[in-house]
Design a protein around this motif. Structure first.
Motif, PDB file in Angstrom:
ATOM      1  N   LEU A 116      16.951   1.931  -5.515  1.00  0.00           N
ATOM      2  CA  LEU A 116      15.304   2.493  -5.482  1.00  0.00           C
ATOM      3  C   LEU A 116      14.711   1.345  -5.930  1.00  0.00           C
ATOM      4  N   PRO A 117      13.304   1.353  -5.882  1.00  0.00           N
ATOM      5  CA  PRO A 117      12.196   0.353  -6.208  1.00  0.00           C
ATOM      6  C   PRO A 117      12.471   0.180  -7.688  1.00  0.00           C
ATOM      7  N   GLU A 118      12.501   1.112  -8.406  1.00  0.00           N
ATOM      8  CA  GLU A 118      12.644   0.891  -9.871  1.00  0.00           C
ATOM      9  C   GLU A 118      13.862  -0.050 -10.326  1.00  0.00           C
ATOM     10  N   HIS A 119      14.652  -0.278  -9.290  1.00  0.00           N
ATOM     11  CA  HIS A 119      15.861  -0.964  -9.684  1.00  0.00           C
ATOM     12  C   HIS A 119      15.838  -2.771  -9.552  1.00  0.00           C
ATOM     13  N   ARG A 120      14.626  -2.852  -8.957  1.00  0.00           N
ATOM     14  CA  ARG A 120      14.080  -4.349  -8.358  1.00  0.00           C
ATOM     15  C   ARG A 120      14.235  -5.264  -9.516  1.00  0.00           C
ATOM     16  N   ASP A 121      13.352  -4.685 -10.463  1.00  0.00           N
ATOM     17  CA  ASP A 121      13.347  -5.777 -11.828  1.00  0.00           C
ATOM     18  C   ASP A 121      14.787  -6.270 -12.209  1.00  0.00           C
ATOM     19  N   ARG A 122      15.375  -5.279 -12.527  1.00  0.00           N
ATOM     20  CA  ARG A 122      16.846  -5.437 -13.016  1.00  0.00           C
ATOM     21  C   ARG A 122      17.709  -6.344 -11.872  1.00  0.00           C
ATOM     22  N   ILE A 123      17.642  -6.059 -10.873  1.00  0.00           N
ATOM     23  CA  ILE A 123      18.306  -6.803  -9.903  1.00  0.00           C
ATOM     24  C   ILE A 123      17.818  -8.212  -9.863  1.00  0.00           C
ATOM     25  N   LYS A 124      16.574  -8.695  -9.850  1.00  0.00           N
ATOM     26  CA  LYS A 124      16.093  -9.971  -9.967  1.00  0.00           C
ATOM     27  C   LYS A 124      16.156 -10.595 -11.074  1.00  0.00           C
ATOM     28  N   ALA A 125      16.642  -9.854 -12.253  1.00  0.00           N
ATOM     29  CA  ALA A 125      16.701 -10.332 -13.799  1.00  0.00           C
ATOM     30  C   ALA A 125      18.159 -11.095 -13.638  1.00  0.00           C
ATOM     31  N   LEU A 126      19.127 -10.328 -13.065  1.00  0.00           N
ATOM     32  CA  LEU A 126      20.589 -10.668 -12.789  1.00  0.00           C
ATOM     33  C   LEU A 126      20.823 -11.635 -11.629  1.00  0.00           C
ATOM     34  N   PHE A 127      20.114 -11.335 -10.515  1.00  0.00           N
ATOM     35  CA  PHE A 127      20.273 -12.195  -9.437  1.00  0.00           C
ATOM     36  C   PHE A 127      19.025 -12.703  -9.001  1.00  0.00           C
ATOM     37  N   PRO A 128      18.593 -13.695  -9.431  1.00  0.00           N
ATOM     38  CA  PRO A 128      16.991 -14.321  -9.183  1.00  0.00           C
ATOM     39  C   PRO A 128      17.080 -14.391  -7.787  1.00  0.00           C
ATOM     40  N   ASN A 129      18.069 -14.906  -6.969  1.00  0.00           N
ATOM     41  CA  ASN A 129      17.718 -15.277  -5.320  1.00  0.00           C
ATOM     42  C   ASN A 129      18.333 -14.235  -4.700  1.00  0.00           C
ATOM     43  N   ALA A 130      18.422 -12.843  -4.969  1.00  0.00           N
ATOM     44  CA  ALA A 130      18.828 -11.724  -4.246  1.00  0.00           C
ATOM     45  C   ALA A 130      17.580 -11.316  -3.170  1.00  0.00           C
ATOM     46  N   LYS A 131      18.250 -10.982  -2.244  1.00  0.00           N
ATOM     47  CA  LYS A 131      17.292 -10.504  -1.031  1.00  0.00           C
ATOM     48  C   LYS A 131      17.723  -8.943  -0.751  1.00  0.00           C
ATOM     49  N   GLN A 132      16.955  -8.060  -0.448  1.00  0.00           N
ATOM     50  CA  GLN A 132      17.048  -6.864   0.034  1.00  0.00           C
ATOM     51  C   GLN A 132      16.864  -6.336   1.271  1.00  0.00           C
ATOM     52  N   ALA A 133      17.712  -5.461   1.685  1.00  0.00           N
ATOM     53  CA  ALA A 133      17.605  -5.103   3.095  1.00  0.00           C
ATOM     54  C   ALA A 133      18.146  -3.574   3.377  1.00  0.00           C
ATOM     55  N   LYS A 134      17.654  -2.875   4.339  1.00  0.00           N
ATOM     56  CA  LYS A 134      18.097  -1.516   4.607  1.00  0.00           C
ATOM     57  C   LYS A 134      18.443  -1.320   6.109  1.00  0.00           C
ATOM     58  N   ILE A 135      19.699  -0.524   5.970  1.00  0.00           N
ATOM     59  CA  ILE A 135      20.102  -0.126   7.494  1.00  0.00           C
ATOM     60  C   ILE A 135      19.541   1.175   7.854  1.00  0.00           C
ATOM     61  N   PRO A 136      18.687   1.320   8.819  1.00  0.00           N
ATOM     62  CA  PRO A 136      18.172   2.753   9.329  1.00  0.00           C
ATOM     63  C   PRO A 136      19.195   3.372   9.552  1.00  0.00           C
ATOM     64  N   GLY A 137      18.723   4.857   9.079  1.00  0.00           N
ATOM     65  CA  GLY A 137      19.679   5.997   9.584  1.00  0.00           C
ATOM     66  C   GLY A 137      20.946   6.040   8.685  1.00  0.00           C
ATOM     67  N   ALA A 138      21.072   5.217   7.941  1.00  0.00           N
ATOM     68  CA  ALA A 138      22.635   5.130   7.372  1.00  0.00           C
ATOM     69  C   ALA A 138      22.165   5.746   5.653  1.00  0.00           C
ATOM     70  N   GLY A 139      23.203   6.596   5.127  1.00  0.00           N
ATOM     71  CA  GLY A 139      23.188   6.792   3.811  1.00  0.00           C
ATOM     72  C   GLY A 139      24.160   6.066   2.963  1.00  0.00           C
ATOM     73  N   HIS A 140      24.664   6.511   1.873  1.00  0.00           N
ATOM     74  CA  HIS A 140      25.382   5.776   0.826  1.00  0.00           C
ATOM     75  C   HIS A 140      26.811   5.081   1.552  1.00  0.00           C
ATOM     76  N   TRP A 141      27.449   5.670   2.539  1.00  0.00           N
ATOM     77  CA  TRP A 141      28.508   5.407   3.140  1.00  0.00           C
ATOM     78  C   TRP A 141      28.163   4.380   4.416  1.00  0.00           C
ATOM     79  N   LEU A 142      27.197   3.588   4.303  1.00  0.00           N
ATOM     80  CA  LEU A 142      26.578   2.629   5.265  1.00  0.00           C
ATOM     81  C   LEU A 142      27.587   1.994   6.222  1.00  0.00           C
ATOM     82  N   HIS A 143      28.520   1.536   5.779  1.00  0.00           N
ATOM     83  CA  HIS A 143      29.671   0.801   6.615  1.00  0.00           C
ATOM     84  C   HIS A 143      30.125   1.631   7.730  1.00  0.00           C
ATOM     85  N   ALA A 144      30.559   2.853   7.162  1.00  0.00           N
ATOM     86  CA  ALA A 144      31.135   3.863   8.113  1.00  0.00           C
ATOM     87  C   ALA A 144      30.281   4.453   8.774  1.00  0.00           C
TER      88      ALA A 144
END
Length: 252
Positions: free
Chosen positions: A208-236
Motif C-alpha cells: 500500500l502507499p503507506e508502506h513506501r516510507d518503510r520500503i525506502k528506508a530499508l531498500f533505498p534503491n527500490a523501484k515499485q511496479a504493479k501487474i494490472p489485473g493481478a492479485g496476491h498470487w500475481l505469478h500464478a
C-alpha cells in the motif's frame, strides 16, 4: 539444507533463486522457472516445513534467511533472488543481513511490515482432514470445501497433500504455532543498497502507499511496479507478465 529443484545449465552468471510463499513449494513455480532457465540457471527451493525440506520448530524470518544463505553459498555465493509473500519477507531479511549474497532482489506482493492477513484458519482446515482417508484428490477437495469456499485456494493447498504417502507436505503444527512470526517482520536497522523491485498485483492490498516510507528506508534503491489485473498470487494469475517483469529487471 533446503530441498530445491534446479532448471537450466550452470553458467558463469549468478543463478536465479525463487522463494515461494506460505503453504507453497518450489514446484508451484515450475513453469516460470523453466521459462526463465532458458537465459540462466534457476533454483526453486522448498522452504523449511514445506515440501521436501527439513522440518524445524521455528518459522522465524532470521532462520528462513539463514536457510537461503546456505543454499546460495552452495551455488557459488551470489544469486538473483525472487521471493513471494512469506518468501519475499525471508528474501528481504536475507538481503538486509547478508547483502553480499544478493546481486539483485525482486519482492513479489509483500512489504517489510506486519500484517493481519492471518492464514490460521487454513491451517485449521487442513488439520481437520485425515490424509489417510483419501485416495483421490477430488474427495479431499470435497471435504476441504466444507471449510474453504474458494476453489482456487483449495487447489493451491491440495498441491501439498501427498496422496501416495498419506500426509501433508507441510508441518502444519509449526506453521500454526508460528503464524504470528510469519505475519510480522523483524525490526532491522540495516539497509540493502542493491537493485530492488517491489512487484505487486494491482488488485492486491498487500503493498500500500503507506508502506513506501518503510520500503525506502530499508531498500533505498527500490523501484515499485504493479501487474494490472493481478492479485496476491500475481505469478500464478499473470505468469507471462510476471516473467516479463523478472526478465526486464534482471536484464535476462
Amino acid at each position: 539444507m533446503l530441498a530445491y529443484d534446479s532448471y537450466g545449465e550452470e553458467t558463469a552468471g549468478a543463478p536465479i533463486l525463487i522463494v515461494h510463499g506460505l503453504f507453497g513449494s518450489g514446484r508451484n513455480w515450475g513453469v516460470i522457472a523453466k521459462r526463465l532457465s532458458k537465459s540462466r540457471r534457476v533454483v526453486s527451493v522448498d522452504m523449511r516445513n514445506h515440501g521436501d525440506s527439513p522440518r524445524a520448530d521455528s518459522q522465524s524470518y532470521h532462520d528462513m534467511a539463514d536457510d537461503l544463505a546456505q543454499v546460495i553459498e552452495s551455488l557459488g555465493g551470489e544469486a538473483l533472488v525472487v521471493g513471494h509473500s512469506m518468501g519475499g519477507k525471508a528474501s528481504m531479511v536475507l538481503a538486509l543481513t547478508r547483502p553480499e549474497l544478493v546481486r539483485a532482489l525482486i519482492v513479489a506482493d509483500i512489504a517489510p511490515v506486519a500484517y493481519e492477513h492471518t492464514q490460521a484458519h487454513l491451517v485449521d482446515a487442513m488439520q481437520e482432514l485425515d490424509p489417510a482417508a483419501f485416495d483421490k484428490r477430488s474427495d479431499a477437495d470435497a471435504a476441504l470445501a466444507r471449510k474453504v469456499e474458494t476453489k482456487g485456494v483449495r487447489d493451491f493447498l491440495l498441491q501439498s497433500l501427498d496422496l501416495k504417502e498419506k500426509r501433508w507436505k507441510l508441518n502444519l503444527d509449526v506453521l500454526g504455532s508460528e503464524m504470528d512470526k510469519i505475519l510480522s517482520f523483524p525490526d532491522l536497522s540495516a539497509s540493502y543498497d542493491g537493485p530492488t523491485l517491489f512487484l505487486a498485483g494491482a488488485e492486491s492490498d498487500y503493498v500500500l502507499p503507506e508502506h513506501r516510507d518503510r520500503i525506502k528506508a530499508l531498500f533505498p534503491n527500490a523501484k515499485q511496479a504493479k501487474i494490472p489485473g493481478a492479485g496476491h498470487w500475481l505469478h500464478a494469475e499473470k505468469p507471462r507478465e510476471f516473467e516479463a517483469a523478472v526478465r526486464a529487471f534482471f536484464t535476462l
